[in-house]
Design an enzyme around this catalytic site. Structure first.
Site: not given
Ligand code: GDP
Ligand code: MN
Length: 382
Positions: A101, A189
């Site tokens: 992530y 993101e």
């Protein structure tokens, strides 16, 4: 302004991030054609401005034409948490060895971008932050210096990335900051940031939010406009420079000037009414602006009566009155309007309204009188 995954990926690619080949489509036929062209396996991905598409059945692997057809048919029109899927992104499928992530968001209290990285990707990052905060590495980036490669390597290392992919992950973090700063994003993101079996890091998903206040620097972002993402009436209002905020009550409000509009809310509340909205028409006096303002206010089905509170300064009340007449000539509504005109040319403005004698338009001279009138009219209709 939130971008769809594939739009975010376009910005990623522009700044050197490697993205899988794909096509954005809006029909099943085009989806199948795109899948055939890309070659199987492909991933059929719902393009909606909401996360968790995978869990909701909006992301499916297809290993042949029949599956592509099946998934495209099922996903188009799917309701994902209230977002209807109108568009698909057909992407060449990637092999996944690991899911990490990475994100950069604007930390307003720190007045700096915050880089976050974790090897616990693919899942809800809030869960990671809550249950295993030590697995989420955070680094504030000095916006004047930007991110250095050393910092990127350090973050990847600290976060526990496999040794052989640290360089590759660092490349992505640096590029992600490039997107963030150069595109004036408030969020970039990647979840998951995958590690492929040949040990390369790659963005499999993209979530990008652009700073609306900087959109004038990015005219090309106009192309990212997502149909249906913003209420069309609010959008129209915005284009005409109207500031509109919906509220809970039943009395529509318009004031020319934010301060006046706010005091109008107070006066209506004082008179025992409940405002349905805030609307600042700024210096708007022409018919097009007033007509749009009326449409915006009446688009709220709760509205039972409307108060126009105009103080003529530079804006002349006679101009406003004529704008109102032109607007009402085109609008079909029996909702009562109380119009308070005061200031420059107010007598003339009220005379114009009185002479036009539109049955549902009630002129008023003072703010209190107008507020009491509109509250009474709204009560009559409830
Ligand atoms: P989200 O659920 O809205 O976050 O959508 P994502 O784009 O993140 O996809 C959800 C999940 O689908 C990912 O975490 C992957 O596990 C899986 N997925 C997406 N694309 C691929 C792909 O190309 N290959 C494989 N094997 N899985 C994928
Ligand atoms: Mn995702």
């Amino acid at each position: 302004m939130d971008l769809l995954e594939y739009q975010g990926k376009q910005l990623f690619a522009k700044h050197g991030l490697e993205i899988s080949a794909g096509r954005a489509v809006t029909t099943v036929d085009d989806a199948v054609a795109a899948a055939n062209e890309l070659g199987y396996p492909v991933v059929v991905k719902a393009q909606v401005l909401i996360g968790g598409r995978g869990k909701a059945g909006g992301v499916k692997l297809a290993s042949n034409e029949a599956e592509a057809l099946e998934h495209a048919t099922n996903i188009l029109g799917l309701d994902i948490k209230g977002h209807i899927v109108h568009e698909l992104w057909i992407e060449k499928a990637s092999d996944i060895a690991d899911e990490y992530y990475a994100s950069i968001l604007l930390d307003r209290s720190a007045k700096a971008p915050l880089l976050m990285f974790s090897v616990e990707g693919g899942i809800d990052i809030e869960e990671v932050a809550e249950k295993t905060p030590e697995k989420l590495v955070k680094l504030h980036i000095d916006p004047l210096d930007g991110i250095t490669r050393e910092q990127a390597v350090q973050v990847a290392t600290q976060g526990g990335a496999d040794a052989d992919v640290i360089e590759s992950v660092a490349d992505i973090l640096v590029a992600l900051y490039d997107v963030w700063i150069k595109e004036d994003a408030t969020l970039t993101e990647i979840n998951p940031l995958i590690i492929t079996p040949d040990r390369k890091a790659k963005a499999l998903d993209a979530k990008v939010t652009l700073d609306n206040n900087a959109l004038y620097r990015h005219p090309e972002a106009e192309n990212f406009h997502v149909q249906g993402a913003v209420d069309p009436i609010e959008e129209k209002a915005k284009a005409l420079g109207l500031q509109y905020v919906a509220l809970d009550g039943d009395i529509g409000i318009l004031g020319n000037g934010a301060g006046l509009a706010m005091s109008t809310l107070d006066v209506v509340a004082q008179a025992g009414g409940a405002p349905a909205n805030f609307l600042d028409a700024a210096g708007g006096s022409n018919a097009a602006v007033i007509k749009t303002a009326v449409e915006v206010i009446l688009s709220n089905p709760r509205v039972k009566a409307v108060l126009f509170n105009i103080f003529g300064g530079i804006t002349r009340c006679d101009e406003v009155a004529n704008g109102l007449l032109a607007a009402f000539a085109e609008l079909e509504t029996d909702i009562p309007f109380v119009v308070r005109l005061d200031g420059t040319n107010d007598l003339l403005g009220r005379k114009i309204l009185e002479e036009a004698a539109i049955p549902n338009v009630h002129p008023a001279a003072t703010m209190n009188e107008a507020a009491e009138k509109v509250v009474a009219l709204a009560k009559e209709r409830s």
